[in-house]
Design a protein around this motif. Structure first.
Motif, short mmCIF file in Angstrom:
data_model
loop_
_atom_site.label_atom_id
_atom_site.label_comp_id
_atom_site.label_asym_id
_atom_site.label_seq_id
_atom_site.Cartn_x
_atom_site.Cartn_y
_atom_site.Cartn_z
N UNK A 1 -1.94 12.21 -14.53
CA UNK A 1 -0.91 11.82 -13.90
C UNK A 1 0.32 11.90 -14.29
N UNK A 2 1.27 12.77 -13.92
CA UNK A 2 2.85 12.41 -14.59
C UNK A 2 3.55 11.51 -13.48
N UNK A 3 4.22 10.40 -14.18
CA UNK A 3 5.24 9.64 -13.34
C UNK A 3 6.19 10.41 -12.96
N UNK A 4 6.82 10.01 -11.77
CA UNK A 4 7.96 10.71 -11.18
C UNK A 4 9.09 9.95 -11.98
N UNK A 5 10.18 10.78 -11.89
CA UNK A 5 11.37 10.07 -12.37
C UNK A 5 12.33 9.36 -11.38
N UNK B 1 -6.68 20.82 3.86
CA UNK B 1 -6.67 20.14 2.32
C UNK B 1 -7.42 21.27 0.97
N UNK B 2 -8.15 21.94 1.65
CA UNK B 2 -8.90 22.99 0.45
C UNK B 2 -7.78 23.85 -0.01
N UNK B 3 -6.88 24.29 1.03
CA UNK B 3 -5.76 25.19 0.78
C UNK B 3 -4.86 24.60 -0.11
N UNK B 4 -4.55 23.43 0.13
CA UNK B 4 -3.57 22.78 -0.82
C UNK B 4 -4.05 22.42 -2.24
N UNK B 5 -5.38 21.89 -2.14
CA UNK B 5 -5.81 21.77 -3.38
C UNK B 5 -7.12 22.59 -3.79
N UNK C 1 0.84 -1.30 0.08
CA UNK C 1 -0.02 -0.01 -0.03
C UNK C 1 1.08 1.18 0.09
N UNK C 2 0.77 2.32 -0.77
CA UNK C 2 1.43 3.20 -0.98
C UNK C 2 0.67 4.72 -1.16
N UNK C 3 1.33 5.59 -0.92
CA UNK C 3 0.69 6.96 -1.12
C UNK C 3 0.92 7.15 -2.55
N UNK C 4 -0.13 7.87 -3.20
CA UNK C 4 0.00 8.16 -4.64
C UNK C 4 0.97 9.12 -5.04
N UNK C 5 1.29 10.13 -4.19
CA UNK C 5 2.56 10.94 -4.35
C UNK C 5 3.87 10.28 -4.62
N UNK C 6 3.97 9.13 -4.06
CA UNK C 6 5.37 8.35 -4.18
C UNK C 6 5.57 7.94 -5.91
N UNK C 7 4.28 7.89 -6.61
CA UNK C 7 4.27 7.45 -7.86
C UNK C 7 4.15 8.41 -8.99
N UNK C 8 3.52 9.51 -8.60
CA UNK C 8 2.83 10.62 -9.62
C UNK C 8 3.22 11.80 -8.98
N UNK C 9 3.60 12.75 -9.73
CA UNK C 9 3.55 14.23 -9.42
C UNK C 9 1.98 14.67 -9.25
N UNK C 10 1.81 15.89 -8.69
CA UNK C 10 0.44 16.26 -8.38
C UNK C 10 -0.52 16.21 -9.75
N UNK C 11 -1.29 15.63 -9.90
CA UNK C 11 -2.24 15.74 -10.99
C UNK C 11 -2.89 16.95 -11.27
N UNK C 12 -3.09 16.96 -12.72
CA UNK C 12 -4.08 18.13 -13.04
C UNK C 12 -5.33 17.54 -13.55
N UNK C 13 -6.36 18.06 -13.04
CA UNK C 13 -7.85 17.65 -13.19
C UNK C 13 -8.53 18.56 -14.49
#
Length: 419
Positions: free
Chosen positions: A407-411, A382-386, A41-53
C-alpha cells in the motif's frame, strides 16, 4: 498542534548495574500531539493508492505457520516464521518461492529461538538473534551456512528479542533483548536496546525500556526503524522516540496524547497486576503503540485505546494536519482486505509503501460476502476494476500462505480533494 520544546536540562540516566556512562544525550525534543478525539471512518483510497497484491506461493516446502518478521532486500522477501518451526523462507518479489533454511532444534545448525532478521543490501547474508541455548548474534548465508557467531556477555541471559537492523552509517547492529536480569535470583525483568560494534567485537548496552517487566513482555511492540539513514527506537512503554547515535541515543520526539494520556497511577509496564487494572479502568487512554514510522512527510502510527479499540493516526509534518481513523469503509477494495483498524497490522515499510499480510480465509470470506450483498451488475463492475485481485482471491484456499498487500501512501492525504 506541533510545537518545539527546548529542553534546557534532561534527566541523566545512569545504568548503575553496569557502571556505565550516560547513554542518553541532551537534545531538543519535538512534541507531537496525537489527537485521537476525532475518530473518523474513511475510504481506503483517501489514504493509499491502489495496492498491489502478491500471493506467496504455497506448497509442502514453503508452507509456514505465521509471519513473525518480514524483511525486504532489493529483490527478495525474507520471512522469519514463528514457532513452533522457526524457519526462514525466501520469496522473490512476485511471491514465487526460492528457498528456506533453519529449523527450531538443538543441532549445531538449528535455530535456538531465532528472533529478529536483518538482511544485507545484496540479500546474500542474514543476521539474527539467538536467545535460547546459545544466546548470540549470528550471521549466515541465505543457504543457512553460518559465517559468524558472536557471544557478547550481555546476551547470555536474554530470554527474548524481536527487532534487529544494521545502522546504514556505522554498520553496527542494533537490536533489543528482553528480560535481562540476575538469573541466580530468578529475575528477568528488563528490556534493553543494544548496539554491537562488529569491528571492535564490542556490545554496548544503550537503554532500558522498562524498570521491572514482570508480566508478558510484548517485545514486538518496540519499534526500531530507519528514516533518511538515521535509526530510531520507540520503546513500547515510553512516550519518547529516540534517535540512535553511534552507541548512544538522543531523545527526538515526545508523544502527547492529550486527554488520552494514561492515568499516572497505572504503571502498566511495570507488572502484570497493572494490566488487570487497565482492564478494570473506566478511563480511555493509550495503552499500546503497535506501530510507528516516519514516511516522507508523514508520521504514521497505530495506537490501542482502552475501551475503544485501535486507531490509525497520520500527521503531515509540514502543515501539522492530522487524522485518526477507527474504521475503513467500503471502497475499491473495501472490507475485502480490512475494515477494522484491529486488522490493520503492518509488517514493515519500504520507502512510502506499507506492507500488510492478508489471511486467505479473511479474503475468501469477504469476497463471498460482497458477492452475496451487492447487485450482480455492481459485482461485475468490481471484478472489472480489480481483475488481478479477484483472480488472486478466486484461486486461494484457506490453508494457503498469506497474500502480501503493498500500500503506497498518497502525497496529498490532507488536500481539500482528499478529505
Amino acid at each position: 498542534m506541533f510545537r518545539l520544546l527546548i529542553v534546557l536540562s534532561f534527566f541523566i540516566l545512569i545504568l548503575s548495574c553496569n557502571n556505565e556512562d550516560s547513554a542518553i544525550l541532551t537534545q531538543e525534543i519535538e512534541t507531537i500531539n496525537i489527537d485521537l478525539s476525532q475518530r473518523r471512518k474513511i475510504k481506503t483510497s483517501k489514504i493509499f493508492r491502489k495496492p498491489i497484491f502478491v500471493p506467496l506461493e504455497t506448497n509442502d516446502t514453503c508452507l509456514f505457520s505465521y509471519i513473525e518478521q518480514l524483511t525486504v532486500s532489493s529483490n527478495k522477501l525474507f520471512i522469519l516464521e514463528g514457532t513452533p518451526n522457526q524457519r526462514v523462507f525466501i520469496f522473490n518479489r512476485d511471491g514465487s518461492f526460492e528457498s528456506t533454511f533453519g529449523y527450531l532444534g538443538r543441532g549445531p545448525d538449528d535455530f535456538h529461538g531465532a528472533k529478529g532478521l536483518s538482511v544485507n543490501d545484496s540479500g546474500s547474508e542474514v543476521t539474527y538473534l539467538e536467545v535460547l541455548g546459545r544466546p548470540s548474534l549470528v550471521t549466515s548465508k541465505i543457504d543457512g551456512t553460518i559465517i559468524n557467531v558472536r557471544n557478547p556477555e550481555l546476551i547470555k541471559h536474554a530470554a527474548g528479542g524481536y527487532n534487529i537492523l544494521q545502522d546504514p552509517k556505522s554498520g553496527n547492529f542494533i537490536f533489543d533483548v528482553t528480560r535481562i536480569g540476575d538469573p541466580d535470583k530468578g529475575k528477568f525483568s528488563r528490556t534493553r536496546l543494544c548496539v554491537y560494534d562488529d569491528n571492535n567485537d564490542t556490545m554496548y548496552p544503550v537503554i532500558y525500556s522498562s524498570l521491572g517487566f514482570e508480566g508478558p513482555a510484548y517485545i514486538h511492540y518496540h519499534q526500531l526503524y530507519t528514516y533518511k539513514e538515521d535509526v530510531y527506537f520507540k520503546p513500547f512503554d515510553w512516550d519518547t522516540i529516540y534517535r540512535v547515535v553511534d552507541t548512544r541515543v538522543v531523545p527526538k520526539y515526545h508523544l502527547d496524547y492529550g486527554s488520552f494520556n494514561g492515568p499516572k497511577e497505572l504503571n502498566f509496564a511495570k507488572n502484570f497486576d497493572d494490566w488487570v487494572k487497565i482492564k478494570e479502568s473506566k478511563s480511555n487512554f493509550v495503552n499500546a503503540h503497535t506501530f510507528w514510522r516516519e514516511i516522507n512527510q508523514y508520521f504514521i502510527g497505530v495506537f490501542r485505546v482502552t475501551k475503544k479499540g485501535s486507531y490509525l493516526f497520520i500527521m503531515d509534518k509540514n502543515n501539522k494536519a492530522s487524522i485518526s481513523i477507527v474504521e475503513f469503509t467500503n471502497d475499491w477494495i473495501g472490507e475485502l482486505a480490512y475494515s477494522s483498524i484491529m486488522e490493520f497490522r503492518p509488517l514493515t515499510t519500504i520507502g512510502d509503501i506499507v506492507i500488510f499480510a492478508h489471511e486467505p480465509a479473511h479474503l475468501i470470506r469477504n469476497m463471498k460476502k460482497l458477492k452475496e450483498e451487492i447487485p450482480q451488475e455492481q459485482f461485475r463492475e468490481f471484478k472489472k476494476l480489480n481483475p488481478n485481485f479477484v483472480n488472486i482471491v478466486s484461486n486461494l484456499k484457506e490453508s494457503d500462505n498469506p497474500v502480501l498487500g503493498f500500500y503506497q501512501l498518497k502525497k496529498d492525504i490532507f488536500s481539500s480533494d482528499s478529505k
